[in-house]
Design a protein around this motif. Structure first.
Motif: not given
Length: 136
Positions: A107, A110-112, A114-115
């Motif tokens: 997760k 994926e977050d990093r 997406a950023n």
């Protein structure tokens, strides 16, 4: 843990166990696993789903010595290039806490991504997953 091995509900448990032994031995020989014992311990995990005949249970394989286990895990990707074993996946058996740690790392990745961060991957250090730059 071996996922994707077909389970035939129409045959007896003994015949299914023999079929599973043949499949497991064939995979290990394809991977070139050293020191394959002739009496590998393996069994299907979970309950048989009578409502969904297409779903098969994973096979848990217990190997010894540790170098055989590491060899199988390292070379498991080779199965994807083989037409005979393309639907098979091999993973380490993990306890729920390890699965949660891996989910958290995935997760975070994926977050990093997406950023806008780039060139990231998950690497294991001493068995613990962490998000790192893939350039290093």
């Amino acid at each position: 843990m071996i996922y994707g091995c077909i389970e035939n509900n129409g045959i007896s448990k003994v015949d299914q166990a023999k079929l599973d032994t043949t499949v497991v031995m064939g995979m290990l020989q394809t991977l070139g696993t050293p020191d394959i014992p002739s009496d590998i311990k393996h069994f299907r995990v979970g309950k048989l789903d009578q409502t969904n005949q297409n779903r098969s249970r994973p096979i848990k394989v217990i190997l010894s010595p540790e170098k055989s286990v590491l060899s199988v895990i390292r070379n498991a990707r080779q199965l994807k290039s083989s037409s005979e074993w393309a639907t098979i996946s091999i993973f380490r058996d993990r306890i729920p806490m390890q699965m949660e740690i891996h989910r958290n790392a995935k997760k975070e990745l994926e977050d990093r991504l997406a950023n806008g961060e780039m060139d990231l991957t998950i690497k294991y250090r001493n068995g613990i997953p962490s998000v790192v730059s893939s350039l290093n």
